[in-house]
Design a protein around this motif. Structure first.
Motif, PDB file in Angstrom:
ATOM      1  N   THR A  87      -0.762  -2.997  -4.188  1.00 30.69           N
ATOM      2  CA  THR A  87       0.500  -2.929  -3.790  1.00 30.69           C
ATOM      3  C   THR A  87       1.159  -4.343  -4.369  1.00 30.69           C
ATOM      4  N   THR A  91       4.378  -4.069  -6.857  1.00 33.61           N
ATOM      5  CA  THR A  91       5.458  -4.700  -6.401  1.00 33.61           C
ATOM      6  C   THR A  91       6.105  -5.888  -7.021  1.00 33.61           C
ATOM      7  N   PHE A 242       7.521  -2.532  -2.137  1.00 32.76           N
ATOM      8  CA  PHE A 242       6.419  -2.578  -1.343  1.00 32.76           C
ATOM      9  C   PHE A 242       6.188  -1.533  -0.505  1.00 32.76           C
ATOM     10  N   GLN A 243       7.189  -0.527  -0.290  1.00 34.02           N
ATOM     11  CA  GLN A 243       7.079   0.681   0.382  1.00 34.02           C
ATOM     12  C   GLN A 243       7.418   1.948  -0.433  1.00 34.02           C
ATOM     13  N   THR A 262      -1.459   2.147  -3.510  1.00 31.26           N
ATOM     14  CA  THR A 262      -0.851   1.274  -2.606  1.00 31.26           C
ATOM     15  C   THR A 262      -0.702   1.899  -1.170  1.00 31.26           C
ATOM     16  N   PHE A 263      -0.281   1.021  -0.216  1.00 25.18           N
ATOM     17  CA  PHE A 263      -0.194   1.224   1.300  1.00 25.18           C
ATOM     18  C   PHE A 263       0.724   2.774   1.359  1.00 25.18           C
ATOM     19  N   TRP A 287       0.308  -2.189   7.888  1.00 23.28           N
ATOM     20  CA  TRP A 287       1.780  -2.252   6.638  1.00 23.28           C
ATOM     21  C   TRP A 287       3.125  -2.610   7.307  1.00 23.28           C
TER      22      TRP A 287
END
Length: 308
Positions: A87, A91, A242-243, A262-263, A287
């Motif tokens: 992630t 990012t 990040f999301q 990734t998350f 997360w």
């Protein structure tokens, strides 16, 4: 000899006690509908989801079983650090690369070159396209059999055979970052250009009269003036990346072999393909804690900028 009595002060008016609300109660009454809506749409679902992380719950089966911290330890003892690393790679790459491109274009457009208005609108084109459409477009470009990228590179003699850019662990993450860069550099360019246009021209003129070249003027005049805007742009883009979900999911689905997981994709895969809501919620809770740290940093920076 008699002296006149001092004038008597009028007594303060009495407050009416019947039917009048205090300021605090009146403010609470005004905000009650918004608070109720917030609690119903955000607060309650958030608490309910976090509470689910302490249960073993399968979408295919009725009921659930309390397991305490087992779902959290499953991730912390397992793939959590790997997912966090991947992630962060996505990012950081999808933040710094478009920032560099956007800043370079903003500096060029800020010089007042001919046709800058048309170029500004042209550069905004990738930003207005929906993310899923962008992902499918670049999926076609990276396609191993009929992709444009392979065709161009083979014509130029750079490669001898087609490359499965999205199917190789060494190139899949790079392809995802390139796709996200193409979609996100325009808004960074616009924000940085707005910051550059607030720099007084007198400062550049004074620096030029002192014999400063373009590079020295950038670091002595331009960068100190736009540093606040640049930090906010970088941090916001970092939080969003990040999301981020759609580009990664459409291009690779977290593959190959989990190298682009990734998350966002891990939570989706665990919940809706593995049907394990408990573990998916536990990972989402971890997360969320990391996202809260990023938001705290963002708020801290904006407070400092507001006090300056």
């Amino acid at each position: 000899m008699s002296t006149a009595a001092p004038p008597q002060k009028a007594p303060p008016p009495r407050e009416r006690s019947g039917g009048r609300l205090s300021n605090g109660a009146f403010a609470l009454l005004l905000t009650a509908p918004g608070l109720a809506l917030f609690a119903a749409i955000i607060f309650y679902p958030l608490l309910s989801a976090l509470f689910t992380g302490f249960f073993r719950q399968d979408l295919r089966l009725p009921g659930r079983e309390f397991v305490g911290l087992d779902n959290f330890t499953y991730w912390l003892d397992g793939d959590f650090l790997t997912i966090l690393e991947q992630t962060l790679i996505f990012t950081v790459g999808a933040t710094l690369v478009p920032f560099a491109i956007g800043f370079a274009l903003a500096l060029a457009l800020n010089t007042g070159l001919k046709g800058s208005g048309f170029l500004r609108g042209l550069f905004l084109f990738p930003w207005v396209i929906p993310g899923v459409v962008v992902s499918f477009l670049w999926m076609w470009i990276f396609n191993a059999n009929y992709g444009v990228l392979n065709g161009v590179l083979m014509e130029a003699g750079i490669i001898d055979e087609s490359v499965a850019w999205l199917g190789r662990p060494g190139t899949a993450m790079l392809a995802v970052i390139v796709t996200k860069t193409w979609a996100s550099f325009p808004w960074m360019m616009v924000m940085l250009l707005a910051g550059l246009q607030t720099v007084p021209k007198e400062l550049h003129e004074a620096a030029s009269m002192d014999g400063a070249g373009s590079i020295r003027r950038f670091f002595a005049v331009t960068w100190p003036q736009v540093r606040g805007v640049a930090s906010i742009v970088l941090l916001l883009e970092f939080i969003w990346n990040f999301q981020h979900f759609d580009t990664i999911y459409v291009l690779t689905g977290g593959g190959p072999a989990g190298t682009t997981e990734t998350f966002a994709t891990a939570v989706y895969q665990t919940a809706f393909k593995g049907f394990d809501i408990g573990r998916a919620t536990a990972l989402g809770g971890l997360w969320m804690l990391l996202l809260l740290l990023l938001v705290a940093v963002y708020l801290r920076i904006t407070e400092r900028k507001g006090d300056a």
